[in-house]
Design a protein around this motif. Structure first.
Motif, short mmCIF file in Angstrom:
data_model
loop_
_atom_site.label_atom_id
_atom_site.label_comp_id
_atom_site.label_asym_id
_atom_site.label_seq_id
_atom_site.Cartn_x
_atom_site.Cartn_y
_atom_site.Cartn_z
N MET A 225 0.85 -1.20 0.00
CA MET A 225 0.00 0.00 0.00
C MET A 225 0.88 1.24 0.00
O MET A 225 0.98 1.95 1.01
CB MET A 225 -0.93 -0.02 1.22
CG MET A 225 -1.89 -1.20 1.25
SD MET A 225 -3.03 -1.19 2.67
CE MET A 225 -1.90 -1.66 4.02
N PRO A 226 1.55 1.53 -1.11
CA PRO A 226 2.53 2.63 -1.14
C PRO A 226 1.92 4.00 -0.89
O PRO A 226 2.67 4.96 -0.63
CB PRO A 226 3.12 2.52 -2.55
CG PRO A 226 2.11 1.78 -3.35
CD PRO A 226 1.45 0.83 -2.40
N ASP A 227 0.62 4.11 -0.96
CA ASP A 227 -0.03 5.41 -0.73
C ASP A 227 -0.23 5.71 0.75
O ASP A 227 -0.64 6.81 1.12
CB ASP A 227 -1.39 5.44 -1.42
CG ASP A 227 -2.29 4.29 -1.01
OD1 ASP A 227 -1.79 3.14 -0.96
OD2 ASP A 227 -3.49 4.52 -0.73
N LEU A 228 0.07 4.73 1.64
CA LEU A 228 -0.13 4.92 3.08
C LEU A 228 1.21 4.87 3.80
O LEU A 228 2.03 3.97 3.56
CB LEU A 228 -1.07 3.84 3.62
CG LEU A 228 -2.47 3.80 3.01
CD1 LEU A 228 -3.27 2.65 3.60
CD2 LEU A 228 -3.20 5.12 3.22
N HIS A 229 1.41 5.81 4.71
CA HIS A 229 2.68 5.94 5.44
C HIS A 229 2.62 5.13 6.74
O HIS A 229 1.72 5.31 7.55
CB HIS A 229 2.94 7.42 5.75
CG HIS A 229 4.22 7.67 6.49
ND1 HIS A 229 4.43 8.79 7.26
CD2 HIS A 229 5.37 6.94 6.57
CE1 HIS A 229 5.63 8.75 7.79
NE2 HIS A 229 6.23 7.64 7.39
N LEU A 230 3.59 4.24 6.92
CA LEU A 230 3.69 3.43 8.14
C LEU A 230 4.97 3.75 8.88
O LEU A 230 6.05 3.80 8.27
CB LEU A 230 3.67 1.93 7.80
CG LEU A 230 3.91 0.98 8.98
CD1 LEU A 230 2.74 1.00 9.96
CD2 LEU A 230 4.18 -0.45 8.49
N VAL A 231 4.86 3.96 10.19
CA VAL A 231 6.04 4.10 11.07
C VAL A 231 6.13 2.85 11.93
O VAL A 231 5.13 2.44 12.54
CB VAL A 231 5.93 5.36 11.95
CG1 VAL A 231 7.12 5.43 12.91
CG2 VAL A 231 5.88 6.62 11.09
N ILE A 232 7.33 2.26 11.99
CA ILE A 232 7.57 1.10 12.84
C ILE A 232 8.58 1.50 13.91
O ILE A 232 9.70 1.91 13.60
CB ILE A 232 8.12 -0.09 12.02
CG1 ILE A 232 7.13 -0.49 10.92
CG2 ILE A 232 8.42 -1.28 12.93
CD1 ILE A 232 7.65 -1.60 10.01
N ALA A 233 8.18 1.39 15.17
CA ALA A 233 9.06 1.74 16.29
C ALA A 233 9.26 0.51 17.17
O ALA A 233 8.30 -0.20 17.48
CB ALA A 233 8.45 2.88 17.11
N GLY A 234 10.50 0.26 17.56
CA GLY A 234 10.80 -0.88 18.43
C GLY A 234 11.93 -1.72 17.86
O GLY A 234 12.35 -1.56 16.71
N ASP A 235 12.43 -2.62 18.69
CA ASP A 235 13.47 -3.54 18.23
C ASP A 235 13.28 -4.88 18.93
O ASP A 235 12.34 -5.06 19.70
CB ASP A 235 14.87 -2.98 18.50
CG ASP A 235 15.12 -2.71 19.99
OD1 ASP A 235 14.29 -3.15 20.83
OD2 ASP A 235 16.12 -2.06 20.32
N GLY A 236 14.16 -5.82 18.64
CA GLY A 236 14.05 -7.14 19.23
C GLY A 236 14.56 -8.22 18.30
O GLY A 236 15.07 -7.93 17.21
N PRO A 237 14.42 -9.49 18.70
CA PRO A 237 14.97 -10.59 17.91
C PRO A 237 14.43 -10.71 16.50
O PRO A 237 15.09 -11.29 15.63
CB PRO A 237 14.58 -11.83 18.75
CG PRO A 237 14.31 -11.33 20.11
CD PRO A 237 13.82 -9.93 19.96
#
Length: 365
Positions: A225-237
């Motif tokens: 869905m390139p028309d929608l902006h997603l932010v991913i926050a966090g880390d882990g395995p």
């Protein structure tokens, strides 16, 4: 009224310890018991200077780093606490605390975060992840979990009242213990997640990136869905899986772990918080709603207690990128129906004040 509070172990200030903190707030004169206490000095403030009474596990070799390896001794250890003379015992249990022995004049209310998942329905997953599916060590572990299941079910008859932290956990309690549990949702500190009504521009997924959270599915869905902006926050395995799923998608912003102030700002600016995990409850979902942010979440587990479908969020019924894409598109089409005020109001039923009120109500009754 003389009160005792029993907790499994104290090694960090996390979700179950926040429940103990509120139990202590309700009953400030209560005595505190724990199998062992290895809390760092900088995390002890919630104890209010109390020194917990501990079991023999506290003194076993290497217990500070390896106390979980003494799982087979924990039923014996919790049964050794002398609780004579108490009018009320409150246990905070995700393993053995609900198995304390009380006399006929003592009321025991057990707050259950979950039955021992690694001994019941997640046994095979636990054995695979620990590499214990074969060999003598694997055989011993299976035997140990068999013994733990027998004790766990037998000791489930000891509390007078069982409180489950969600409808999902109450159903698990009914399934494995054949006991009815009342639902008392855990306390969520909502003061740090205030309502915001400013314009919202991105979708957000945040939290620890571990396999069961399925964050990579959210990244895969938004890559379509390139028309929608997603932010991913966090880390882990599972961070490498998330990065791979987001690779080459200019609409996905992978930020890693962010400070608390930035996380709150991201929540307040999100069109929706996307959550693909099956959780026992799901505090992160409540925090997002408190900021006025709608939820697009997997419709199993604790999310069923948190989201009012069609008003404060939407469910998707399958952990797949296709299902997430369909749910997000549905949300975009109906977005004006999800108001920040409705989401914020929904979150208030999970506040600290509500937890205290309902716990005291149960005890009074």
């Amino acid at each position: 009224m003389k009160v005792a509070i029993v907790h499994e172990w104290l090694d960090s200030y996390a979700g179950s310890e926040r429940v103990v903190e509120q139990m202590l707030a309700c009953f400030p004169e209560a005595d505190l018991y724990a199998l062992c206490d290895f809390l760092p000095d900088n995390q002890r403030a919630f104890l209010g200077g109390r020194v917990p009474r501990t079991s023999f596990i506290q003194r076993l070799p290497f217990a500070k780093k390896m106390f979980r390896n003494y799982l087979q001794l924990m039923p014996l250890a919790v049964e050794q606490f002398d609780l004579q003379g108490y009018d009320l015992v409150l246990s905070s249990s995700h393993a053995v605390a609900k198995g304390v022995i009380t006399g006929p004049g003592t009321r025991h209310v057990s707050y259950v975060h979950s039955p021992m998942r690694y001994a019941w329905d997640l046994q095979h997953q636990y054995l695979r992840q620990a590499g214990l599916t074969r060999g003598l060590k694997g055989l011993y572990t299976r035997w140990l979990l068999h013994k733990m299941r027998a004790w766990d079910q037998a000791s489930a008859s000891r509390p007078d009242i069982i409180l489950g932290n969600s409808s999902y956990i109450a159903e698990r309690i009914r399934k494995v213990w054949r006991r009815e549990a009342e639902v008392l949702h855990p306390p969520v500190d909502l003061d740090g997640f205030p309502l915001a009504t400013a314009p919202r521009r991105h979708f957000l997924v945040a939290g620890r990136q571990v396999p069961y959270k399925r964050v990579e599915l959210v990244a895969e869905a938004f890559a379509r869905m390139p028309d929608l902006h997603l932010v991913i926050a966090g880390d882990g395995p599972s961070a490498h899986l998330v990065a791979e799923a987001a690779k080459g998608a200019p609409n996905i912003d992978v930020r890693g772990r962010v400070p608390q102030t930035e996380l709150v700002s991201l929540l307040q600016g999100a069109r929706a918080f996307v959550f693909a995990a099956e959780e026992d409850f799901g505090i992160a979902m409540v925090e997002a709603q408190s900021c006025g942010t709608p939820l697009i979440v997997y419709g199993r587990g604790g999310s069923r207690d948190i989201v009012e479908d069609g008003r404060t969020g939407l469910f998707f019924e399958e952990q797949s990128a296709d299902a997430i894409v369909a749910a997000v598109r549905d949300f975009v089409a109906r977005e004006p129906a999800f108001t920040p005020e409705a989401c914020h109001a929904q979150a208030q039923q999970f506040s600290i004040a509500e937890f205290r009120r309902k716990l005291l109500e149960v005890v009074q009754r």
